[in-house]
Design a protein around this motif. Structure first.
Motif, PDB file in Angstrom:
ATOM      1  N   SER A  59       0.585  -1.352   0.122  1.00 61.74           N
ATOM      2  CA  SER A  59      -0.107  -0.187   0.095  1.00 61.74           C
ATOM      3  C   SER A  59       1.088   1.498  -0.361  1.00 61.74           C
ATOM      4  CB  SER A  59      -1.804  -0.161   0.691  1.00 61.74           C
ATOM      5  OG  SER A  59      -0.391   0.314   2.545  1.00 61.74           O
ATOM      6  N   GLY A  60       2.291   0.780   0.189  1.00 61.78           N
ATOM      7  CA  GLY A  60       2.571   2.436   0.236  1.00 61.78           C
ATOM      8  C   GLY A  60       3.296   2.753  -1.467  1.00 61.78           C
ATOM      9  N   LEU A  61       2.428   1.947  -2.186  1.00 60.22           N
ATOM     10  CA  LEU A  61       2.661   2.015  -3.686  1.00 60.22           C
ATOM     11  C   LEU A  61       1.852   3.169  -4.102  1.00 60.22           C
ATOM     12  CD1 LEU A  61       4.914  -0.858  -5.023  1.00 60.22           C
ATOM     13  CD2 LEU A  61       5.723   1.800  -4.850  1.00 60.22           C
ATOM     14  N   LEU A  62       1.158   2.878  -3.074  1.00 59.04           N
ATOM     15  CA  LEU A  62      -0.309   3.729  -3.867  1.00 59.04           C
ATOM     16  C   LEU A  62       0.137   4.594  -4.195  1.00 59.04           C
ATOM     17  CD1 LEU A  62      -2.994   1.886  -1.709  1.00 59.04           C
ATOM     18  CD2 LEU A  62      -2.850   1.443  -4.262  1.00 59.04           C
ATOM     19  N   GLY A  63      -0.607   5.365  -5.636  1.00 57.26           N
ATOM     20  CA  GLY A  63      -0.665   6.397  -6.872  1.00 57.26           C
ATOM     21  C   GLY A  63       0.947   6.303  -6.973  1.00 57.26           C
ATOM     22  N   ASP A  64       2.078   5.693  -6.649  1.00 53.72           N
ATOM     23  CA  ASP A  64       3.441   5.525  -7.499  1.00 53.72           C
ATOM     24  C   ASP A  64       2.832   4.696  -9.372  1.00 53.72           C
ATOM     25  OD1 ASP A  64       4.150   6.618  -5.379  1.00 53.72           O
ATOM     26  OD2 ASP A  64       5.303   5.212  -5.264  1.00 53.72           O
ATOM     27  N   SER A  65       3.302   5.719  -9.959  1.00 49.64           N
ATOM     28  CA  SER A  65       3.504   4.676 -11.758  1.00 49.64           C
ATOM     29  C   SER A  65       4.727   4.040 -11.536  1.00 49.64           C
ATOM     30  CB  SER A  65       3.889   5.915 -12.736  1.00 49.64           C
ATOM     31  OG  SER A  65       3.259   7.050 -11.846  1.00 49.64           O
ATOM     32  N   ILE A  66       4.298   3.043 -11.329  1.00 49.15           N
ATOM     33  CA  ILE A  66       5.479   1.868 -10.902  1.00 49.15           C
ATOM     34  C   ILE A  66       5.170   0.590 -12.019  1.00 49.15           C
ATOM     35  CG2 ILE A  66       4.366   1.019  -9.145  1.00 49.15           C
ATOM     36  CD1 ILE A  66       8.151   0.268  -8.575  1.00 49.15           C
ATOM     37  N   ARG A  67       5.767   0.192 -13.052  1.00 47.46           N
ATOM     38  CA  ARG A  67       6.160  -1.552 -13.671  1.00 47.46           C
ATOM     39  C   ARG A  67       5.258  -2.419 -12.863  1.00 47.46           C
ATOM     40  NH1 ARG A  67       9.887  -2.356 -17.534  1.00 47.46           N
ATOM     41  NH2 ARG A  67      10.800  -4.212 -16.295  1.00 47.46           N
ATOM     42  N   LYS A  68       4.119  -3.340 -13.131  1.00 44.56           N
ATOM     43  CA  LYS A  68       4.346  -4.204 -12.371  1.00 44.56           C
ATOM     44  C   LYS A  68       4.733  -5.422 -11.841  1.00 44.56           C
ATOM     45  CE  LYS A  68       0.423  -7.419 -11.665  1.00 44.56           C
ATOM     46  NZ  LYS A  68      -1.104  -8.784 -12.307  1.00 44.56           N
ATOM     47  N   GLU A  69       5.840  -5.243 -12.619  1.00 43.95           N
ATOM     48  CA  GLU A  69       7.322  -6.529 -12.421  1.00 43.95           C
ATOM     49  C   GLU A  69       8.154  -5.759 -11.205  1.00 43.95           C
ATOM     50  OE1 GLU A  69       6.926  -5.294 -15.868  1.00 43.95           O
ATOM     51  OE2 GLU A  69       5.484  -6.958 -15.588  1.00 43.95           O
ATOM     52  N   ASP A  70       8.539  -4.483 -11.405  1.00 49.77           N
ATOM     53  CA  ASP A  70       9.356  -3.764 -10.704  1.00 49.77           C
ATOM     54  C   ASP A  70       8.800  -3.529  -8.933  1.00 49.77           C
ATOM     55  OD1 ASP A  70      11.027  -2.568 -12.340  1.00 49.77           O
ATOM     56  OD2 ASP A  70      10.545  -1.013 -13.183  1.00 49.77           O
ATOM     57  N   ALA A  71       7.147  -3.310  -9.325  1.00 52.93           N
ATOM     58  CA  ALA A  71       6.172  -3.196  -8.188  1.00 52.93           C
ATOM     59  C   ALA A  71       6.653  -4.886  -7.049  1.00 52.93           C
ATOM     60  CB  ALA A  71       4.876  -3.014  -8.190  1.00 52.93           C
ATOM     61  N   LYS A  72       6.774  -6.003  -7.530  1.00 53.40           N
ATOM     62  CA  LYS A  72       6.447  -7.013  -7.680  1.00 53.40           C
ATOM     63  C   LYS A  72       7.836  -7.368  -6.279  1.00 53.40           C
ATOM     64  CE  LYS A  72       3.468  -9.479  -9.028  1.00 53.40           C
ATOM     65  NZ  LYS A  72       3.361 -11.378 -10.300  1.00 53.40           N
ATOM     66  N   LYS A  73       8.761  -6.880  -7.617  1.00 55.50           N
ATOM     67  CA  LYS A  73      10.438  -6.941  -6.956  1.00 55.50           C
ATOM     68  C   LYS A  73      10.314  -5.702  -5.601  1.00 55.50           C
ATOM     69  CE  LYS A  73      14.990  -6.594  -8.405  1.00 55.50           C
ATOM     70  NZ  LYS A  73      15.853  -6.562  -6.591  1.00 55.50           N
ATOM     71  N   ARG A  74      10.167  -4.720  -5.380  1.00 58.05           N
ATOM     72  CA  ARG A  74      10.318  -4.426  -5.399  1.00 58.05           C
ATOM     73  C   ARG A  74       9.420  -4.331  -3.592  1.00 58.05           C
ATOM     74  NH1 ARG A  74       9.551   2.918  -5.728  1.00 58.05           N
ATOM     75  NH2 ARG A  74      11.211   2.376  -7.047  1.00 58.05           N
ATOM     76  N   SER A 111       8.225   3.079  -1.282  1.00 56.39           N
ATOM     77  CA  SER A 111       8.025   3.971  -2.320  1.00 56.39           C
ATOM     78  C   SER A 111       9.298   5.214  -2.054  1.00 56.39           C
ATOM     79  CB  SER A 111       7.002   4.907  -2.843  1.00 56.39           C
ATOM     80  OG  SER A 111       7.407   5.631  -1.289  1.00 56.39           O
ATOM     81  N   HIS A 112      10.618   4.390  -1.705  1.00 54.25           N
ATOM     82  CA  HIS A 112      11.860   5.844  -1.316  1.00 54.25           C
ATOM     83  C   HIS A 112      11.603   7.378  -1.401  1.00 54.25           C
ATOM     84  CE1 HIS A 112      13.943   2.080  -4.337  1.00 54.25           C
ATOM     85  NE2 HIS A 112      13.253   1.956  -2.881  1.00 54.25           N
ATOM     86  N   PRO A 113      10.561   7.238  -0.761  1.00 56.28           N
ATOM     87  CA  PRO A 113      10.528   9.096  -0.785  1.00 56.28           C
ATOM     88  C   PRO A 113      11.448   9.939  -0.259  1.00 56.28           C
ATOM     89  CG  PRO A 113       9.646   7.301   1.765  1.00 56.28           C
ATOM     90  CD  PRO A 113       9.893   6.441   0.595  1.00 56.28           C
ATOM     91  N   ARG A 114      11.244  11.495  -0.572  1.00 52.51           N
ATOM     92  CA  ARG A 114      12.803  11.884  -0.534  1.00 52.51           C
ATOM     93  C   ARG A 114      12.278  12.257   1.065  1.00 52.51           C
ATOM     94  NH1 ARG A 114      12.163  15.789  -5.363  1.00 52.51           N
ATOM     95  NH2 ARG A 114      13.453  17.461  -4.389  1.00 52.51           N
ATOM     96  N   VAL A 115      11.096  12.076   1.879  1.00 52.61           N
ATOM     97  CA  VAL A 115      11.192  12.317   3.203  1.00 52.61           C
ATOM     98  C   VAL A 115      10.506  11.656   3.799  1.00 52.61           C
ATOM     99  CG1 VAL A 115      10.956  14.321   4.867  1.00 52.61           C
ATOM    100  CG2 VAL A 115      10.981  15.432   2.885  1.00 52.61           C
ATOM    101  N   LEU A 116      11.355  10.671   4.615  1.00 50.56           N
ATOM    102  CA  LEU A 116      10.235  10.139   5.598  1.00 50.56           C
ATOM    103  C   LEU A 116      10.558  10.323   7.322  1.00 50.56           C
ATOM    104  CD1 LEU A 116       9.642   7.023   6.230  1.00 50.56           C
ATOM    105  CD2 LEU A 116      12.319   6.140   6.196  1.00 50.56           C
TER     106      LEU A 116
END
Length: 192
Positions: A59-74, A111-116
């Motif tokens: 759910s931390g990837l919601l709103g990110d444009s990321i390919r399905k394969e990349d999302a699975k790996k991440r 999501s590798h945020p700029r600010v955590l």
């Protein structure tokens, strides 16, 4: 405690300030959007809600444009990073408090945020994972701005490059050796 929670909610734009505005800046210029990761102090997930550990982290990837394969790996990498491989398909409610905290930390960083923003990240975790979080925060700080709120000042204080102390007012502490908030020799009050 209410002051720091309110400040974090304002920074995250979850709460409007009663006066003034929140502006995100990058290289001296205002920016409209800033990718943020957030680990709340208290787990707000209903333990009866049927969501798996993998789904919480994803759910931390919601709103990110990321390919399905990349999302699975991440997702797989983050589950592994949080040490939750054996719990991936378990309901979040079936986990201990420390395991839930690790899943929520995974959600905050995936999501590798700029600010955590980490609000009491050591809540509920055992001593072994506490040290792991220190190491992870040190590693993440190389590429991410981290705003970490903690009452546990001893180890955290040594990791920070700026200390803001909230105790009915906001102080910036310039001392590098304090261990609890009242040991700061060189605090300057900031106007709110």
């Amino acid at each position: 405690m209410a002051e720091k929670t309110t400040l974090l909610r304002i920074i995250l734009k979850l709460l409007k300030p009663t006066a003034g505005t929140v502006t995100y800046m990058h290289d001296g210029a205002p920016i409209k959007n800033l990718s943020l990761g957030y680990l709340p102090q208290k787990n707000m997930i209903d333990s009866r809600f049927p969501i798996t550990v993998e789904e919480v982290i994803a759910s931390g990837l919601l709103g990110d444009s990321i390919r399905k394969e990349d999302a699975k790996k991440r997702i797989a990498d983050t589950v592994r990073l949080m040490g939750l491989e054996q719990h991936t398909s378990k309901s979040i409610g079936a986990l201990s408090g420390g395991q839930q905290q690790r899943a929520l930390l995974g959600r905050a960083i995936i999501s590798h945020p700029r600010v955590l923003v980490l609000d009491e990240p050591l809540s509920y975790v055992d001593k072994i994972f506490e040290q792991y979080i220190y190491d992870l925060v040190a590693q993440l700080s190389e590429s991410t701005t981290i705003l970490l709120v903690s009452h546990e000042m001893s180890t955290i204080a040594g990791m920070a490059n700026r200390h803001l102390i909230i105790d009915h007012t906001l102080h910036e502490c310039h001392s590098s050796h304090h261990h609890v908030h009242y040991d700061c020799d060189d605090c300057q009050a900031q106007s709110e």
